[in-house]
Write a protein that holds these residues in place. Sequence first.
Motif, PDB file in Angstrom:
ATOM      1  N   THR A  63       0.837  -1.204   0.000  1.00 31.16           N
ATOM      2  CA  THR A  63       0.000   0.000   0.000  1.00 31.16           C
ATOM      3  C   THR A  63       0.873   1.256   0.000  1.00 31.16           C
ATOM      4  OG1 THR A  63      -0.024   0.158   2.401  1.00 31.16           O
ATOM      5  CG2 THR A  63      -1.736  -1.223   1.372  1.00 31.16           C
ATOM      6  N   ALA A  64       0.225   2.390  -0.048  1.00 31.97           N
ATOM      7  CA  ALA A  64       0.934   3.673  -0.012  1.00 31.97           C
ATOM      8  C   ALA A  64       1.669   3.866   1.309  1.00 31.97           C
ATOM      9  CB  ALA A  64      -0.053   4.810  -0.239  1.00 31.97           C
ATOM     10  N   GLY A  65       1.304   3.107   2.332  1.00 29.55           N
ATOM     11  CA  GLY A  65       1.962   3.209   3.628  1.00 29.55           C
ATOM     12  C   GLY A  65       3.451   2.941   3.571  1.00 29.55           C
ATOM     13  N   VAL A  66       3.900   2.277   2.530  1.00 27.29           N
ATOM     14  CA  VAL A  66       5.327   1.984   2.388  1.00 27.29           C
ATOM     15  C   VAL A  66       6.154   3.272   2.344  1.00 27.29           C
ATOM     16  CG1 VAL A  66       5.427   1.877  -0.142  1.00 27.29           C
ATOM     17  CG2 VAL A  66       6.962   0.468   1.198  1.00 27.29           C
ATOM     18  N   PHE A  67       5.573   4.352   1.874  1.00 24.46           N
ATOM     19  CA  PHE A  67       6.309   5.617   1.773  1.00 24.46           C
ATOM     20  C   PHE A  67       6.567   6.252   3.142  1.00 24.46           C
ATOM     21  CE2 PHE A  67       4.676   5.056  -2.505  1.00 24.46           C
ATOM     22  CZ  PHE A  67       5.820   5.295  -3.240  1.00 24.46           C
ATOM     23  N   GLU A  68       5.838   5.817   4.173  1.00 22.56           N
ATOM     24  CA  GLU A  68       6.045   6.354   5.520  1.00 22.56           C
ATOM     25  C   GLU A  68       7.429   6.001   6.061  1.00 22.56           C
ATOM     26  OE1 GLU A  68       2.776   4.942   7.854  1.00 22.56           O
ATOM     27  OE2 GLU A  68       1.302   5.946   6.573  1.00 22.56           O
ATOM     28  N   LYS A  69       8.058   4.993   5.492  1.00 25.01           N
ATOM     29  CA  LYS A  69       9.397   4.572   5.934  1.00 25.01           C
ATOM     30  C   LYS A  69      10.482   5.531   5.461  1.00 25.01           C
ATOM     31  CE  LYS A  69       8.268  -0.312   5.333  1.00 25.01           C
ATOM     32  NZ  LYS A  69       8.637  -1.510   4.575  1.00 25.01           N
ATOM     33  N   PHE A  70      10.155   6.362   4.485  1.00 21.54           N
ATOM     34  CA  PHE A  70      11.163   7.207   3.854  1.00 21.54           C
ATOM     35  C   PHE A  70      10.936   8.681   4.154  1.00 21.54           C
ATOM     36  CE2 PHE A  70      10.583   3.405   1.201  1.00 21.54           C
ATOM     37  CZ  PHE A  70      11.837   2.861   1.378  1.00 21.54           C
ATOM     38  N   ARG A  71      12.032   9.437   4.091  1.00 20.77           N
ATOM     39  CA  ARG A  71      11.983  10.874   4.359  1.00 20.77           C
ATOM     40  C   ARG A  71      11.579  11.626   3.100  1.00 20.77           C
ATOM     41  NH1 ARG A  71      16.138  14.883   4.092  1.00 20.77           N
ATOM     42  NH2 ARG A  71      17.532  13.267   3.317  1.00 20.77           N
ATOM     43  N   ALA A  72      10.589  12.491   3.236  1.00 18.51           N
ATOM     44  CA  ALA A  72      10.218  13.372   2.110  1.00 18.51           C
ATOM     45  C   ALA A  72      11.282  14.456   2.017  1.00 18.51           C
ATOM     46  CB  ALA A  72       8.849  13.995   2.351  1.00 18.51           C
ATOM     47  N   VAL A  73      11.805  14.645   0.799  1.00 20.96           N
ATOM     48  CA  VAL A  73      12.882  15.617   0.577  1.00 20.96           C
ATOM     49  C   VAL A  73      12.460  16.787  -0.298  1.00 20.96           C
ATOM     50  CG1 VAL A  73      14.748  13.981   0.972  1.00 20.96           C
ATOM     51  CG2 VAL A  73      13.821  14.237  -1.334  1.00 20.96           C
TER      52      VAL A  73
END
Length: 78
Positions: A63-73
Amino acid sequence: MELQDYTKQQLALRNGQDKPQIWVAFQGLIYDVTESRLWRNGKHYEHWAGQDLTDELSDAPHTAGVFEKFRAVGKLKS
């Protein structure tokens, strides 16, 4: 902290080949996936870094939740 805006061309350079950073965009935000072992060399299964993956999520087994593991730059300019 305000996120910097990046164009699609600037994002494309962060593909794990042209520059050392490995970035992907999703729903307008750009994430740094450089440290992820799943994005080595800028490739993750049939997906390539340096691009907007928003439309490709439906093909992914997560799911889109996978992006929560990474830092938004940054933010992707439309």
